[in-house]
Design a protein around this motif. Structure first.
Motif, mmCIF file in Angstrom:
data_model
loop_
_atom_site.group_PDB
_atom_site.id
_atom_site.type_symbol
_atom_site.label_atom_id
_atom_site.label_comp_id
_atom_site.label_asym_id
_atom_site.label_seq_id
_atom_site.Cartn_x
_atom_site.Cartn_y
_atom_site.Cartn_z
ATOM 1 N N MET B 1 0.853 -1.184 0.000
ATOM 2 C CA MET B 1 0.000 0.000 0.000
ATOM 3 C C MET B 1 0.893 1.240 0.000
ATOM 4 O O MET B 1 1.832 1.316 0.775
ATOM 5 C CB MET B 1 -0.884 -0.023 1.264
ATOM 6 N N ALA B 10 2.968 3.221 2.740
ATOM 7 C CA ALA B 10 2.012 3.768 3.713
ATOM 8 C C ALA B 10 2.157 3.043 5.044
ATOM 9 O O ALA B 10 2.485 1.861 5.091
ATOM 10 C CB ALA B 10 0.591 3.603 3.196
ATOM 11 N N GLN B 11 1.913 3.772 6.124
ATOM 12 C CA GLN B 11 1.875 3.142 7.451
ATOM 13 C C GLN B 11 0.493 3.268 8.095
ATOM 14 O O GLN B 11 0.212 2.597 9.072
ATOM 15 C CB GLN B 11 2.939 3.759 8.370
ATOM 16 N N VAL B 12 -0.330 4.160 7.564
ATOM 17 C CA VAL B 12 -1.661 4.372 8.148
ATOM 18 C C VAL B 12 -2.708 4.254 7.039
ATOM 19 O O VAL B 12 -2.732 5.074 6.122
ATOM 20 C CB VAL B 12 -1.762 5.762 8.811
ATOM 21 N N ALA B 13 -3.541 3.213 7.118
ATOM 22 C CA ALA B 13 -4.622 3.042 6.145
ATOM 23 C C ALA B 13 -5.918 3.579 6.747
ATOM 24 O O ALA B 13 -6.237 3.265 7.896
ATOM 25 C CB ALA B 13 -4.780 1.564 5.796
ATOM 26 N N TYR B 203 -8.409 5.362 16.264
ATOM 27 C CA TYR B 203 -7.319 4.785 15.485
ATOM 28 C C TYR B 203 -6.363 5.878 14.995
ATOM 29 O O TYR B 203 -5.145 5.752 15.132
ATOM 30 C CB TYR B 203 -7.888 4.005 14.298
ATOM 31 N N CYS B 207 -2.493 6.271 16.087
ATOM 32 C CA CYS B 207 -1.412 6.334 15.088
ATOM 33 C C CYS B 207 -0.571 7.589 15.298
ATOM 34 O O CYS B 207 0.667 7.537 15.282
ATOM 35 C CB CYS B 207 -1.988 6.343 13.668
ATOM 36 N N PHE B 210 1.567 7.249 18.447
ATOM 37 C CA PHE B 210 2.680 6.314 18.254
ATOM 38 C C PHE B 210 3.766 6.939 17.380
ATOM 39 O O PHE B 210 4.955 6.907 17.717
ATOM 40 C CB PHE B 210 2.183 5.006 17.617
ATOM 41 N N LEU B 241 -16.827 -0.817 10.049
ATOM 42 C CA LEU B 241 -16.120 -1.836 9.269
ATOM 43 C C LEU B 241 -16.920 -2.191 8.017
ATOM 44 O O LEU B 241 -16.369 -2.362 6.932
ATOM 45 C CB LEU B 241 -15.893 -3.078 10.144
#
Lengths: 65, 304
Positions: B1, B10-13, B203, B207, B210, B241
């Motif tokens: 991604m 990418a690190q964050v979806a 979320y 992110c 972190f 979801l």
């Protein structure tokens, strides 16, 4: 084999033949968006590969008071 | 991604935005969501002195860092509640966070004011989360008024706000629905109150915390087990979801089309604020809620 640490519980688990984040989350029954998947200083998206011998932290994001 | 902006890994979806970001581009996205919230709801102006409520969790610490990066004059406020197994850790984390980053910090110690939460819980037959929230809001207001801050900012996020909206909706509580929103103007001695993270979920905040290297408290409050909001958040997580973007659509839709109707219905019935006869804090009914709790504690010394 990969080692997984669940946070905040601190529980450690090991898994064989799990080579993507997507498969790992399925194994753990964790929903994407409900946990951070951490390898070292980076966050892993669901499509990322995981290699044998790696340590992965799975951190719950929902605060509970 | 790949990152949508720069094409790095990418690190964050973010399915709700149909996108993904690398850390640097995610920081831009995150700050822009806050700027949009601030602009859409007239939350802050550059001259504001902002008091930021810091619980020690990811959301409040992320909010403090983000507002400072956006150039606002921020001071932290921590309410230490005397809860075994959680309050000491939260206080230590907030103190270290502010010291490391050069933020001014005020601490209110409720046990020193005769309101240790375990004692309140043991002696009042009321849901402790509601009482604890009332006590915290009382001291948020007091600290902001006494310190001359123009605005109080809290780290309530999209998950908090949609869970609360869901709870208010399934009860069809018109007063609470009329009063829910990301910004409350200053009135009757209360400071302006804002929730600049309302467009960002847990979320995104986790992110951000972190990737910014923030150490935050993760020990849950021992009294929060079984709290209804936790169940509501799980329900909404399932909905999100299946239908990414459902939470922000639910909340934005309420602000645009739901709240005005409840505000109109409740405006005529709202009571003016008056100073509490005992402590002077603005309240709808004197004595204020916290002074009534103190009186109940005094009247029921041996109640269990």
């Amino acid at each position: 084999m990969i080692t997984v640490v669940r946070e905040p519980e601190g529980r450690e688990q090991t898994f064989e033949h799990v080579h993507t984040v997507h498969k790992l989350l399925n194994k753990l029954g964790a929903r994407p968006g409900a946990v951070l998947v951490i390898r070292g200083a980076e966050l892993l998206t669901q499509d990322r590969r995981i290699e044998d011998g790696e340590l992965i932290i799975v951190r719950k994001v929902r605060s509970s008071g | 991604m790949k990152c949508r902006r720069c094409k790095e890994p990418a690190q964050v979806a973010l399915p709700s935005h149909n996108t993904a970001f690398c850390p640097d581009c995610f920081f831009l996205f995150y700050l822009r969501q806050i700027e949009r919230a601030v602009k859409d709801h007239a939350m802050l102006v550059p001259e504001d002195r902002v008091l930021v409520a810091l619980s020690g969790g990811k959301d409040s610490l992320a909010l403090m860092v983000a507002l400072a990066e956006l150039g606002y004059d921020v001071t932290g406020l921590h309410i230490s509640l005397g809860i075994p197994g959680s309050s000491d850790e939260a206080r230590r984390i907030v103190t270290e966070f502010c010291a490391q980053r050069g933020f001014a910090l005020e601490i209110v110690d409720t046990p020193a004011l005769g309101l240790a939460i375990p004692e309140v819980k043991a002696r009042l037959r009321r849901p402790i989360c509601a009482v604890c929230g009332k006590i915290k809001r009382h001291y948020f207001n007091l600290a902001a008024i006494e310190g001359g801050y123009s605005v109080l900012a809290t780290g309530h996020n999209l998950d908090d706000e949609t869970a609360r909206l869901f709870a208010n909706t399934i009860r069809w509580d018109p007063d609470y629905l009329a009063g829910q929103g990301p910004s409350l103007p200053a009135a009757g001695g209360f400071p302006r109150k804002v929730k600049p993270l309302y467009r960002l979920g847990e979320y995104e905040n986790a992110c951000f915390a972190f990737l910014k290297g923030l150490t935050y408290a993760t020990t849950p409050c021992p009294y929060s087990q079984g709290a209804s909001f936790t169940g509501h958040k799980a329900l909404l997580e399932t909905l999100e979801l299946r239908s990414p973007g459902a939470k922000i659509a639910f909340y934005d839709g309420f602000l645009a089309r739901g709240r005005p109707a409840f505000e109109a219905r409740c405006a005529a019935a709202s009571r003016p604020l008056v100073p509490c006869a005992r402590c002077g804090a603005p309240t709808n009914e004197s004595p204020c809620g916290v002074c009534r709790i103190r009186a109940l504690l005094a009247e029921t010394p041996d109640a269990v």
